[in-house]
Scaffold this motif. Structure first.
Motif, short mmCIF file in Angstrom:
data_model
loop_
_atom_site.label_atom_id
_atom_site.label_comp_id
_atom_site.label_asym_id
_atom_site.label_seq_id
_atom_site.Cartn_x
_atom_site.Cartn_y
_atom_site.Cartn_z
N TRP A 1 22.91 20.69 -6.88
CA TRP A 1 22.49 22.04 -6.51
C TRP A 1 21.15 22.01 -5.79
N SER A 2 20.19 21.24 -6.31
CA SER A 2 18.84 21.22 -5.73
C SER A 2 18.86 20.67 -4.31
N PHE A 3 19.55 19.54 -4.11
CA PHE A 3 19.59 18.96 -2.77
C PHE A 3 20.36 19.86 -1.80
N LEU A 4 21.39 20.52 -2.29
CA LEU A 4 22.15 21.43 -1.43
C LEU A 4 21.28 22.60 -0.99
N ILE A 5 20.51 23.15 -1.91
CA ILE A 5 19.62 24.27 -1.58
C ILE A 5 18.57 23.83 -0.57
N ILE A 6 18.01 22.62 -0.75
CA ILE A 6 16.99 22.12 0.19
C ILE A 6 17.58 21.98 1.59
N VAL A 7 18.75 21.36 1.70
CA VAL A 7 19.36 21.13 3.01
C VAL A 7 19.66 22.46 3.71
N VAL A 8 20.27 23.39 2.98
CA VAL A 8 20.68 24.65 3.59
C VAL A 8 19.47 25.49 3.98
N PHE A 9 18.55 25.70 3.05
CA PHE A 9 17.46 26.63 3.32
C PHE A 9 16.35 26.02 4.16
N ARG A 10 16.20 24.69 4.14
CA ARG A 10 15.25 24.10 5.07
C ARG A 10 15.75 24.26 6.51
N THR A 11 17.05 24.04 6.69
CA THR A 11 17.63 24.21 8.03
C THR A 11 17.46 25.64 8.51
N LEU A 12 17.77 26.60 7.64
CA LEU A 12 17.65 28.01 8.03
C LEU A 12 16.19 28.39 8.27
N SER A 13 15.27 27.86 7.45
CA SER A 13 13.86 28.21 7.59
C SER A 13 13.28 27.67 8.89
N VAL A 14 13.57 26.42 9.22
CA VAL A 14 13.05 25.84 10.47
C VAL A 14 13.63 26.59 11.66
N ARG A 15 14.89 26.95 11.59
CA ARG A 15 15.51 27.70 12.70
C ARG A 15 14.86 29.07 12.84
N LYS A 16 14.60 29.72 11.69
CA LYS A 16 13.95 31.03 11.73
C LYS A 16 12.53 30.91 12.23
N TYR A 17 11.84 29.84 11.86
CA TYR A 17 10.47 29.61 12.30
C TYR A 17 10.42 29.48 13.82
N LEU B 1 11.96 30.96 3.71
CA LEU B 1 12.83 31.78 4.56
C LEU B 1 12.52 33.26 4.40
N ILE B 2 12.25 33.69 3.16
CA ILE B 2 11.90 35.09 2.92
C ILE B 2 10.58 35.42 3.61
N GLY B 3 9.60 34.52 3.51
CA GLY B 3 8.30 34.77 4.14
C GLY B 3 8.38 34.89 5.64
N LEU B 4 9.31 34.17 6.25
CA LEU B 4 9.50 34.24 7.70
C LEU B 4 10.30 35.46 8.12
N SER B 5 10.98 36.09 7.17
CA SER B 5 11.89 37.18 7.51
C SER B 5 11.30 38.56 7.30
N VAL B 6 10.11 38.64 6.69
CA VAL B 6 9.49 39.94 6.43
C VAL B 6 8.20 40.06 7.24
#
Length: 283
Positions: free
Chosen positions: A262-278, A180-185
């Motif tokens: 925690w790990s699965f929650l981070i994957i679900v949230v940030f994968r969703t945000l990353s694909v949307r940002k992509y 997500l950071i890589g897609l945002s900068v």
């Protein structure tokens, strides 16, 4: 006499399903990134040097001054330390994931991927899978170095493998934050800085290097509910290494479950945000 020929139509190939196409495309992208890593070996070498330096420096510089469970023995601290170093290593791969994706965006490689009939999320998934392979290699080398400086496991090989699996899951989860950071900068340099600046408080305000009970009272709950701390504590229990002082915080009481959640929650949230940002970044 006229001969009439009949052409038998070739059946169109059956389209692949959405899931099978996504998996196949992700593996292709992962292979491309792994090949790229082998052609730039310094990426892997430099990724190994930093955690090895942390092991040596923390073990021999701070080893005799840390109080763990009432003991200031350097050997006790080395065993206490290693779960934290392992976790720090897998999470610091976040910066590499972000820089790699930002570099692909900057060079226009993503635009070329867009021209192909491939699943949109495959580019990101493939990148994170390739980073997971590199992280696994780093962990293997780091475990060998840890054994050389005196770290030992006491609960058997199966539980140790379970601990390493939790570490890799945490690293994979954090790589989606890096995506997500890589897609945002705009540049790889910014992605590297953005991928590291927030990791330092996450890793140091935790139980990775010191017992969280020795922190100020207002800081202890932050350290105990830190996702990073849950994985570190879970690994210490599975390795049979010295842990932090008893705590009433739920993540410290059930660190394995807390680490998984925690790990699965981070994957679900940030994968969703990353694909949307992509998708929005490449329209």
């Amino acid at each position: 006499m006229t001969t009439i020929s009949h052409t038998v139509p070739t059946p169109a190939p059956k389209p692949r399903g959405g899931i099978s196409q996504s998996i196949g495309d992700s593996l292709v992208v992962a292979k491309r990134n792994l090949i790229r890593m082998t052609r730039i070996p310094e990426m892997v070498i430099f990724g190994l040097i930093q955690p090895i330096m942390f092991v040596v420096l923390f073990s021999y510089v701070f080893g005799g001054s840390m109080n763990i469970g009432g003991s200031t023995s350097p050997q006790v601290y080395r065993e206490f330390l290693m779960a934290g170093i392992f976790a720090q290593t897998v999470t610091f791969a976040t910066a590499g994931a972000g820089a790699g994706i930002a570099d692909d965006m900057h060079k226009g490689l993503i635009d070329r991927f867009r021209s192909l009939p491939m699943a949109r999320g495959a580019v990101l998934t493939g990148r994170t899978l390739a980073d997971l392979v590199q992280t696994t290699l780093t962990l293997v080398v780091l475990a060998i170095v840890a054994l050389l400086v005196g770290w030992r496991i006491h609960n058997g090989i199966p539980k140790a493998l379970a601990a390493f699996a939790l570490l890799l899951l945490l690293g994979y989860a954090f790589s989606w934050i890096g995506a997500l950071i890589g897609l945002s900068v705009r540049t790889p340099e910014a992605a590297t800085s953005g991928g590291l600046i927030w990791l330092f408080p996450v890793t140091f305000i935790s139980n990775a290097f010191v017992d969280s009970s020795q922190m100020p009272s207002w800081l202890q709950p932050i350290a105990e509910w830190n996702p990073f701390s849950a994985t570190v504590q879970a690994c210490r229990e599975l390795f049979g290494n010295p842990g932090v002082s008893p705590s009433d915080a739920w993540p410290m009481q059930y660190p394995v479950w807390a680490s998984l959640i925690w790990s699965f929650l981070i994957i679900v949230v940030f994968r969703t945000l990353s694909v949307r940002k992509y998708r929005s970044a490449t329209v």
